[in-house]
Scaffold this motif. Structure first.
Motif, PDB file in Angstrom:
ATOM      1  N   GLY A   1      30.260  41.419  43.405  1.00 50.79           N
ATOM      2  CA  GLY A   1      29.276  41.176  42.548  1.00 50.79           C
ATOM      3  C   GLY A   1      28.603  39.949  42.715  1.00 50.79           C
ATOM      4  O   GLY A   1      29.108  38.887  43.441  1.00 50.79           O
ATOM      5  N   GLU A   2      27.463  39.714  42.268  1.00 47.95           N
ATOM      6  CA  GLU A   2      26.715  38.208  42.140  1.00 47.95           C
ATOM      7  C   GLU A   2      26.578  37.630  43.691  1.00 47.95           C
ATOM      8  O   GLU A   2      26.733  36.906  44.112  1.00 47.95           O
ATOM      9  N   GLY A   3      26.413  38.804  44.628  1.00 43.24           N
ATOM     10  CA  GLY A   3      26.286  38.209  46.103  1.00 43.24           C
ATOM     11  C   GLY A   3      27.455  37.812  46.713  1.00 43.24           C
ATOM     12  O   GLY A   3      27.343  37.311  47.710  1.00 43.24           O
TER      13      GLY A   3
ATOM     14  N   SER B   1      39.962  47.881  44.382  1.00 46.76           N
ATOM     15  CA  SER B   1      38.753  47.625  43.835  1.00 46.76           C
ATOM     16  C   SER B   1      38.611  46.242  43.656  1.00 46.76           C
ATOM     17  O   SER B   1      39.143  45.236  44.116  1.00 46.76           O
ATOM     18  N   PHE B   2      36.940  45.861  43.521  1.00 49.72           N
ATOM     19  CA  PHE B   2      36.612  44.533  43.334  1.00 49.72           C
ATOM     20  C   PHE B   2      36.958  44.114  41.978  1.00 49.72           C
ATOM     21  O   PHE B   2      37.356  45.109  41.238  1.00 49.72           O
ATOM     22  N   MET B   3      37.219  42.877  41.887  1.00 47.76           N
ATOM     23  CA  MET B   3      37.934  42.621  40.361  1.00 47.76           C
ATOM     24  C   MET B   3      37.567  40.909  40.217  1.00 47.76           C
ATOM     25  O   MET B   3      37.214  40.228  40.808  1.00 47.76           O
ATOM     26  N   GLU B   4      37.732  40.793  38.715  1.00 45.53           N
ATOM     27  CA  GLU B   4      37.444  39.528  38.197  1.00 45.53           C
ATOM     28  C   GLU B   4      38.626  39.227  37.348  1.00 45.53           C
ATOM     29  O   GLU B   4      38.933  39.964  36.367  1.00 45.53           O
ATOM     30  N   ASP B   5      39.304  37.886  37.362  1.00 46.66           N
ATOM     31  CA  ASP B   5      40.041  37.510  36.067  1.00 46.66           C
ATOM     32  C   ASP B   5      39.100  37.411  34.964  1.00 46.66           C
ATOM     33  O   ASP B   5      38.292  36.364  35.063  1.00 46.66           O
TER      34      ASP B   5
ATOM     35  N   ALA C   1      38.504  42.597  34.861  1.00 46.43           N
ATOM     36  CA  ALA C   1      37.496  43.636  34.769  1.00 46.43           C
ATOM     37  C   ALA C   1      36.205  43.196  35.375  1.00 46.43           C
ATOM     38  O   ALA C   1      36.375  41.917  36.039  1.00 46.43           O
ATOM     39  N   HIS C   2      35.113  43.604  35.173  1.00 44.26           N
ATOM     40  CA  HIS C   2      33.848  42.979  35.466  1.00 44.26           C
ATOM     41  C   HIS C   2      32.548  43.531  34.624  1.00 44.26           C
ATOM     42  O   HIS C   2      33.069  44.174  33.783  1.00 44.26           O
ATOM     43  N   MET C   3      31.532  43.255  34.769  1.00 43.19           N
ATOM     44  CA  MET C   3      30.429  43.533  34.059  1.00 43.19           C
ATOM     45  C   MET C   3      30.383  45.246  34.034  1.00 43.19           C
ATOM     46  O   MET C   3      30.325  45.730  32.901  1.00 43.19           O
TER      47      MET C   3
ATOM     48  N   ALA D   1      38.833  32.244  44.287  1.00 42.13           N
ATOM     49  CA  ALA D   1      37.756  32.582  43.422  1.00 42.13           C
ATOM     50  C   ALA D   1      37.944  33.104  42.138  1.00 42.13           C
ATOM     51  O   ALA D   1      39.059  33.469  42.055  1.00 42.13           O
ATOM     52  N   HIS D   2      37.022  33.336  41.085  1.00 44.27           N
ATOM     53  CA  HIS D   2      37.205  33.981  39.992  1.00 44.27           C
ATOM     54  C   HIS D   2      36.996  35.598  40.604  1.00 44.27           C
ATOM     55  O   HIS D   2      37.455  36.441  39.636  1.00 44.27           O
ATOM     56  N   HIS D   3      36.556  36.071  41.689  1.00 44.35           N
ATOM     57  CA  HIS D   3      36.532  37.252  42.027  1.00 44.35           C
ATOM     58  C   HIS D   3      37.711  37.554  43.149  1.00 44.35           C
ATOM     59  O   HIS D   3      38.327  36.551  43.540  1.00 44.35           O
ATOM     60  N   SER D   4      38.136  38.874  43.197  1.00 47.60           N
ATOM     61  CA  SER D   4      39.255  39.162  44.010  1.00 47.60           C
ATOM     62  C   SER D   4      38.973  40.484  44.630  1.00 47.60           C
ATOM     63  O   SER D   4      38.524  41.269  44.022  1.00 47.60           O
TER      64      SER D   4
HETATM   65 MN    MN Z   1      31.554  38.241  38.861  1.00 47.94          MN
END
Ligand code: MN
Length: 497
Positions: A302-304, A327-331, A345-347, A443-446
């Motif tokens: 997400g977000e580029g 999956s793409f993931m975010e804390d 989760a994510h948006m 990152a906040h993404h993982s």
């Molecule tokens: Mn994000």
């Protein structure tokens, strides 16, 4: 993946005469047959003729480099293979290799053993001579020790083969960026030239208009047909299914999904990114569409975030055929309780391959950055051991951060949460895990996976020559901070001028 091969190459020399060499070749073939028959390897192991001279070694290394299906080599010295013979071959070898330190027979034949037996089964020292030259030449490789039939040996070979498959994917992967990174965000940025040199993958940007054109070409009939797929794959309430507005939102997603898939497939892309700030001409931020594309095997960030997108794709390849998704993931948010937990989760964009049950398909208002109704899948992640992986750009090099976590069942329902999520307890605990992650610059993404293990990521990072730091049950902050400092010195020296 069975079109991909790992070559099994046994080293020896002419010193022992043809009879011993025939036995060496037979034993090698039996090992390869036995390992293939376990059906625990994700690739076809191919037995190559025993190499006995520098010329034969050089030749098989060159052949491996040129063979598109060969993703790596397993090397084993059944007898003794004087290691200067390996220098020219290893100098040119560009495929990853695993040094299998094994022996054909597990047990010594105590009453029959003689010098013939000793000379035929001497990998105990033959492999050490070979090991020296790998170290002397500063070659990254995986060393696996044990009898080739032992489950822990097969398991390690399986893991390494998966890293090699990921590495092969990394070399050929193309990532499409629709729009740019989210404005002001630091960690999703990075040096794409350096990434291509280190990991091999290419990152290409497109204006959202290019995608809009393809999405608009999807016909109403195609989109309608796609709705039947959704009805079959997910739980949809009657209320949603019969609601005219919800139907329209589903058709939106169908067009986005089919359009994006066409764009990516025709362009040879295995992963993509988009950003809620760059959506001009689209109906909104793709929700269900992105979730489904991830489930089909595409990487996403997400977000580029092209680095995480590439990592998701590579980890999907690594985990293929195994239980559990990626999956793409975010804390996202914490639950400080008896045991501290992370709600990931994510948006919108969490891949249903990690779901614990058939996902629910619902339409809700999306309010972050853009305001629109979006169809999306809701579910919680299957419980069990998982990992979160974050590749970051340190400015002069890359670092990959891994945190082992336990995904657990949510203690209560979340009826007002309109997105998919995963609840986990990081190892060794949230205090150490999050502090270590932050010290390391994670990152906040993982990229989150239930199928890929830490060892596989470590092997992959070594193939790339990139630092990995691991946060697991043994991590202490004092030791971890020292590791970061020591690694900084090592990688600075390794890089040279
Ligand atoms: Mn994000």
């Amino acid at each position: 993946m069975l079109n991909k091969e790992i070559w099994f190459v046994t080293g020896s020399q002419h010193l022992y005469g043809p009879k011993v060499l025939a036995e060496v070749a037979d034993n090698s073939a039996a090992i390869v047959k036995g390992l293939n028959e376990t059906q625990k390897l994700p690739v076809n192991l191919v037995c190559k003729p025993t190499v006995k001279t520098p010329e034969e070694i050089h030749s098989v290394c060159q052949q491996a480099n040129n063979d598109v299906n060969c993703v790596g080599l397993v090397l084993w010295m059944h007898t003794f293979s004087p290691a200067k013979m390996w220098i020219s071959g290893l100098n040119e070898l560009q495929k990853p290799w695993l040094h299998l330190h094994t022996q054909f027979h597990a047990k010594l034949p105590w009453s029959d053993i003689n010098m013939n037996y000793m000379n035929t089964h001497q990998s105990a020292h033959g492999d050490r001579e070979f090991g020296f030259i790998g170290t002397r030449m500063r070659k990254e490789r995986k060393v696996v020790v044990g009898h080739w039939q032992a489950p822990h040996v097969v398991e390690q070979i399986d893991g390494w083969c998966r890293a090699a498959l990921g590495w092969a994917e990394s070399q050929s992967l193309k990532v499409a960026r629709f729009g740019d990174n989210m404005r002001h965000v630091a960690v999703t940025e990075g040096d794409k030239v350096a990434a291509q040199i280190a990991f091999g993958y290419q990152v290409h940007a497109y204006g959202v208009g290019d995608l809009v054109n393809v999405v608009n070409e999807v016909s109403d009939a195609q989109a309608k047909a796609q709705l039947e797929v959704y009805q079959n794959d997910y739980q949809i309430s009657d209320e949603t299914w019969k609601d005219e507005h919800a139907q329209k939102m589903l058709l939106n997603e169908a067009k986005l999904e089919l359009g994006m898939e066409k764009f990516l497939t025709e362009g040879g892309f295995g992963a993509f990114t988009n950003c809620f700030e760059n959506l001009t001409g689209l109906t909104g931020l793709p929700g269900l569409a992105t979730q489904r594309l991830m489930a089909k095997g595409f990487g996403y960030g997400g977000e580029g975030d092209w680095k995480t997108s590439a990592m998701v794709r590579i980890m999907k390849v690594m985990g293929e055929g195994r239980e559990g998704g990626c999956s793409f993931m975010e804390d996202y948010t914490y639950n400080f309780d008896k045991v501290d937990q992370v709600l990931g989760a994510h948006m919108l964009e969490i891949c249903p391959s990690i779901a614990d049950a058939k996902p629910r398909l619902e339409v809700h208002r999306h309010t972050i950055g853009v305001s629109c109704d979006v169809a999306r899948l809701l579910f919680t992640a299957k419980t069990g051991p998982s990992i979160c992986v974050s590749p970051i750009d340190m400015g002069n090099r890359f670092r990959i951060i891994v945190n082992e976590v336990d995904t657990v069942a949510p203690p209560a329902g979340t009826p007002n949460l309109p997105v998919a999520s995963a609840l986990w307890e990081p190892k060794p605990d949230l205090n150490v895990s999050a502090a270590a992650w932050i010290y390391a610059g994670g990152a906040h993404h993982s990229a989150y996976s239930q199928a890929v293990t830490t060892d596989i990521i470590e092997d992959y990072a070594e193939m790339a020559g990139v630092e990995t730091v691991i946060i697991d049950e043994n991590t202490t902050l004092r030791q971890f901070k020292n590791e970061l400092r020591q690694n900084a010195a090592y990688y600075a020296l390794k890089q040279g001028v």
